[in-house]
Design a protein around this motif. Sequence first.
Motif, PDB file in Angstrom:
ATOM      1  N   ARG A 138      -1.294   0.962  -5.127  1.00  0.00           N
ATOM      2  CA  ARG A 138      -0.075   0.209  -4.432  1.00  0.00           C
ATOM      3  C   ARG A 138       1.204   0.848  -5.199  1.00  0.00           C
ATOM      4  NH1 ARG A 138      -1.517  -6.006  -6.015  1.00  0.00           N
ATOM      5  NH2 ARG A 138      -3.537  -6.049  -5.031  1.00  0.00           N
ATOM      6  N   GLU A 154     -10.945 -13.571   0.648  1.00  0.00           N
ATOM      7  CA  GLU A 154      -9.991 -12.756  -0.340  1.00  0.00           C
ATOM      8  C   GLU A 154     -10.695 -13.170  -1.703  1.00  0.00           C
ATOM      9  OE1 GLU A 154      -5.784 -12.931   0.284  1.00  0.00           O
ATOM     10  OE2 GLU A 154      -5.953 -12.479   2.452  1.00  0.00           O
ATOM     11  N   GLU A 165       1.471  -3.835   4.316  1.00  0.00           N
ATOM     12  CA  GLU A 165       1.343  -5.256   3.316  1.00  0.00           C
ATOM     13  C   GLU A 165      -0.103  -4.849   2.741  1.00  0.00           C
ATOM     14  OE1 GLU A 165       3.232  -7.591   2.640  1.00  0.00           O
ATOM     15  OE2 GLU A 165       4.814  -6.698   4.012  1.00  0.00           O
ATOM     16  N   VAL A 166      -0.201  -5.420   1.656  1.00  0.00           N
ATOM     17  CA  VAL A 166      -1.541  -5.116   0.843  1.00  0.00           C
ATOM     18  C   VAL A 166      -2.769  -5.871   1.460  1.00  0.00           C
ATOM     19  CG1 VAL A 166      -2.833  -6.127  -1.523  1.00  0.00           C
ATOM     20  CG2 VAL A 166      -0.331  -5.171  -1.409  1.00  0.00           C
ATOM     21  N   ARG A 167      -2.560  -6.732   2.437  1.00  0.00           N
ATOM     22  CA  ARG A 167      -3.662  -7.308   2.993  1.00  0.00           C
ATOM     23  C   ARG A 167      -4.192  -6.586   4.075  1.00  0.00           C
ATOM     24  NH1 ARG A 167      -1.698 -13.769   3.559  1.00  0.00           N
ATOM     25  NH2 ARG A 167      -2.783 -14.560   1.484  1.00  0.00           N
ATOM     26  N   HIS A 168      -3.509  -5.527   4.607  1.00  0.00           N
ATOM     27  CA  HIS A 168      -4.123  -4.716   5.534  1.00  0.00           C
ATOM     28  C   HIS A 168      -5.305  -3.965   5.124  1.00  0.00           C
ATOM     29  CE1 HIS A 168      -0.694  -4.523   8.718  1.00  0.00           C
ATOM     30  NE2 HIS A 168      -0.641  -5.645   7.805  1.00  0.00           N
ATOM     31  N   ALA A 169      -5.599  -3.898   3.470  1.00  0.00           N
ATOM     32  CA  ALA A 169      -6.678  -3.095   3.152  1.00  0.00           C
ATOM     33  C   ALA A 169      -7.975  -4.028   3.167  1.00  0.00           C
ATOM     34  CB  ALA A 169      -6.118  -2.756   1.765  1.00  0.00           C
ATOM     35  N   LEU A 209       0.900  -1.059  -0.045  1.00  0.00           N
ATOM     36  CA  LEU A 209      -0.008  -0.109   0.051  1.00  0.00           C
ATOM     37  C   LEU A 209       0.840   1.351   0.031  1.00  0.00           C
ATOM     38  CD1 LEU A 209      -2.681  -1.064   2.725  1.00  0.00           C
ATOM     39  CD2 LEU A 209      -2.673  -1.186   0.119  1.00  0.00           C
ATOM     40  N   MET A 259      -7.707  -4.819  -0.803  1.00  0.00           N
ATOM     41  CA  MET A 259      -6.456  -5.289  -1.394  1.00  0.00           C
ATOM     42  C   MET A 259      -6.577  -5.254  -2.779  1.00  0.00           C
ATOM     43  SD  MET A 259      -6.779  -9.155  -0.174  1.00  0.00           S
ATOM     44  CE  MET A 259      -5.319  -9.427  -0.815  1.00  0.00           C
TER      45      MET A 259
END
Length: 221
Positions: free
Chosen positions: A74, A152, A60-64, A55, A69
Motif C-alpha cells: 500500500r 473480509e 482502493e484496497v478492497r480491489h485486492a 494499492l 487487501m
Amino acid sequence: MTEYWEPGTTIEWVYEGTGRHADLPNVRPMTVVRDDADGLVAWLAPGTPLLKPVLVDGREVRHAGPVGMFTERRVLKLDVWRGTGILKVSPPGKPWSVWCFWGADGTFRGWYVNLEREHVRDWAARRTSTVDHVLDLWINPDRSIEWKDEDELEGAVEAGRFTPAEAERIVADAHAAIRDIEAWTAPFSDGWEMWTAPAGWRVPAAPTTHQPELIAEELHS
C-alpha cells in the motif's frame, strides 16, 4: 478532571495501520459536534481532504480481494471525501463507533456500526486513534440489521491480520452491539438522524501528519 474537546474543534479521526502497513494510517479531519461523558460526536463534511492507504496502482484496497487487501503493498494517497457527510459517534468503553448516513437529498439512510478498538486520544495533536476490526453492521431506518464484510474478516484471519481467537472476539463484539441496537440504547436513541451541520462550519484543512507524496514515489519506483 476529565478533558473534552469544545464543539467546533477540528480533530483527526485516525485508523492506524497495522503489521506491514503500520506506517500507513487512514486520517480523516473532522469537526467536533459534542464531546462529553456520553462520548465523542464528530462530523466528516463533504469535500474534506483526507489521507488513506491505497494499492500501489492507486486503486482502493478492497480491489485486492478479502485476503490481498491485507497482504498487498500500500501507499498513502491524499484524497477528498466525496460522499455525503457522515456523523460519527464514539461511545465510551465500546469497541465500535456508530456512523449516521444521509442520501444526497438529505434523507436519512441508516446507521453503520464500525467494529474497532476503543479510541485513544492524543490531546496535543487533537487526534483520536483506533484500529479497524473489519467486521461491520448496517442498521436500516426500520431497525433491521445486516452483517457486512464477514468475508473480509475471514480474509484477515487467512492473511494473519487477526488470529482465529481475535476474530471470535470481534464477532462477539458485534453481537454485543446488536444487543444495544435491539434495546435501542444511546447513541441510536439520541436522535442524531435529525442533526444537520451548522451552515457556518468550514471544511477542515488537509492532514499534515504524513506525506502524501509517498504514492507518487511508489508509482514511479
